[in-house]
Enzyme design. Structure first.
Site, PDB file in Angstrom:
ATOM      1  N   HIS A 235      46.974 -21.264  69.305  1.00  0.00           N
ATOM      2  CA  HIS A 235      46.727 -20.496  68.085  1.00  0.00           C
ATOM      3  C   HIS A 235      45.323 -19.871  68.070  1.00  0.00           C
ATOM      4  O   HIS A 235      45.166 -18.668  68.082  1.00  0.00           O
ATOM      5  CB  HIS A 235      46.891 -21.399  66.859  1.00  0.00           C
ATOM      6  CG  HIS A 235      48.236 -22.038  66.741  1.00  0.00           C
ATOM      7  ND1 HIS A 235      49.405 -21.324  66.561  1.00  0.00           N
ATOM      8  CD2 HIS A 235      48.603 -23.345  66.780  1.00  0.00           C
ATOM      9  CE1 HIS A 235      50.424 -22.164  66.471  1.00  0.00           C
ATOM     10  NE2 HIS A 235      49.973 -23.397  66.610  1.00  0.00           N
TER      11      HIS A 235
HETATM   12  O1  RIB Z   1      48.130 -23.582  62.258  1.00  0.00           O
HETATM   13  C1  RIB Z   1      47.240 -23.585  63.347  1.00  0.00           C
HETATM   14  C2  RIB Z   1      45.824 -23.746  62.887  1.00  0.00           C
HETATM   15  O2  RIB Z   1      45.682 -25.012  62.229  1.00  0.00           O
HETATM   16  C3  RIB Z   1      44.819 -23.786  64.052  1.00  0.00           C
HETATM   17  O3  RIB Z   1      43.600 -23.247  63.627  1.00  0.00           O
HETATM   18  C4  RIB Z   1      44.667 -25.252  64.332  1.00  0.00           C
HETATM   19  O4  RIB Z   1      43.394 -25.576  64.901  1.00  0.00           O
HETATM   20  C5  RIB Z   1      44.757 -25.823  62.954  1.00  0.00           C
HETATM   21  O5  RIB Z   1      43.463 -25.699  62.350  1.00  0.00           O
END
Ligand code: RIB
Ligand code: CA
Length: 293
Positions: A235
């Site tokens: 992500h």
């Molecule tokens: O949904 C993904 C996000 O949530 C990313 O930033 C991960 O590190 C968590 O913070």
């Protein structure tokens, strides 16, 4: 161009930060931490540990310890109690530079020319919302905000339509959406496409580079948190990748707001640039290259 990274490291945050630190043409002028994946003391220590591994002494300022008007609700299941999946990182090169992350963000923005600093948001948007409230004149100087968060057409990861960063602090996200900032949002619609499998871990290790090997260890830990998964989504690395390689992302405009109860993105009045797709091969190659020196 200078960057401030606002983060809740966090396994995928760590990979994103290692990639960003590896690009000297983008000077990371400060890091601010937020409670999110893990509590604030852990995310702040981890930001320092990641810089120590990269041997770059970026000032780390602790920011918000909890979402606006709510209790913190860490996601231990994925990132582990140390926030980095138990992967061994050095201790920070220096103690945190301060405990007023929002004030540090404002000071950095005021110290740089207007529109010369990008803000990478890798966690809940609490610090940015507080900046908008406390120092709107500084917020106006931000060149571009690139934030990982939300789910437009994709299912959520902390609820049917809710994604962790937005849902952890929906009031902050709503304040950011209406502020008229030059905001680019990278939701799960794009980030779930960028996945690391076992062959990718092997390719990272084969580079022999410290940042790539640490990233391989982090993805291994990411796998350990989910039984039987064939691959894991990357992500937060999408944020520095979009800054470096915008051509790899398919952008759309969406009128969005935030459901304050569920944290889901809903139709709203404010048009936001949203990355809805990514050239997966290109992004995997760019990330591997960017971690391998
Ligand atoms: O949904 C993904 C996000 O949530 C990313 O930033 C991960 O590190 C968590 O913070
Ligand atoms: Ca994060």
């Amino acid at each position: 161009m200078s960057i401030i990274i606002d983060t809740d490291p966090g396994i995928d945050d760590a990979i994103a930060i290692l990639y960003a630190l590896n690009h000297p043409e983008q000077e990371v002028t400060a890091m601010t931490t937020v409670a999110g994946n893990i509590g604030l003391s852990v995310t702040t220590r981890n930001a320092g540990r990641i810089c120590a591994l990269a041997q770059v002494d970026v000032p780390v300022h602790a920011g918000a310890a909890a979402p606006l008007g709510k209790e913190a609700n860490p996601e231990l299941g994925i990132h582990g109690t140390d926030g980095l999946g138990g992967v061994v990182f050095p201790e920070p090169l220096s103690p945190p530079a301060g405990t007023d992350g929002v004030g540090a963000m404002a000071a950095a923005l005021m110290a740089h020319p207007p529109q010369s600093v990008d803000l990478f948001c890798l966690g809940p948007l609490t610090n940015l919302a507080l900046l908008l409230d406390r120092a709107p004149e500084a917020a106006k100087r931000i060149r571009r905000v690139i934030a990982m968060g939300g789910a437009v057409k994709e299912p959520g990861n902390v609820g049917p339509k809710a994604e962790f960063n937005i849902a952890h602090d929906p009031h902050a996200a709503a304040a950011v959406f209406v502020a008229g900032l030059p905001l680019t949002l990278i939701p799960l619609d794009a980030t779930r496409q960028l996945r690391a499998d076992r062959s990718y871990i092997k390719a990272l290790r084969e580079t022999g580079a410290v940042a790539a090997i640490a990233s391989a260890d982090l993805i291994d830990a990411y796998f350990a948190a989910t039984n039987g998964a064939e691959s894991r989504p990357l992500h937060d690395p999408c944020v520095p990748l979009l800054a470096q390689h915008p051509e790899l992302f398919r952008m759309e405009a969406h009128d969005l707001s935030v459901d304050l109860e569920t944290g889901a993105l809903v139709a709203g009045e404010h048009t936001i640039k949203v990355a809805m797709g990514v050239n997966v091969q290109g992004a995997r190659a760019a990330l591997l290259h960017g971690l391998s020196f």
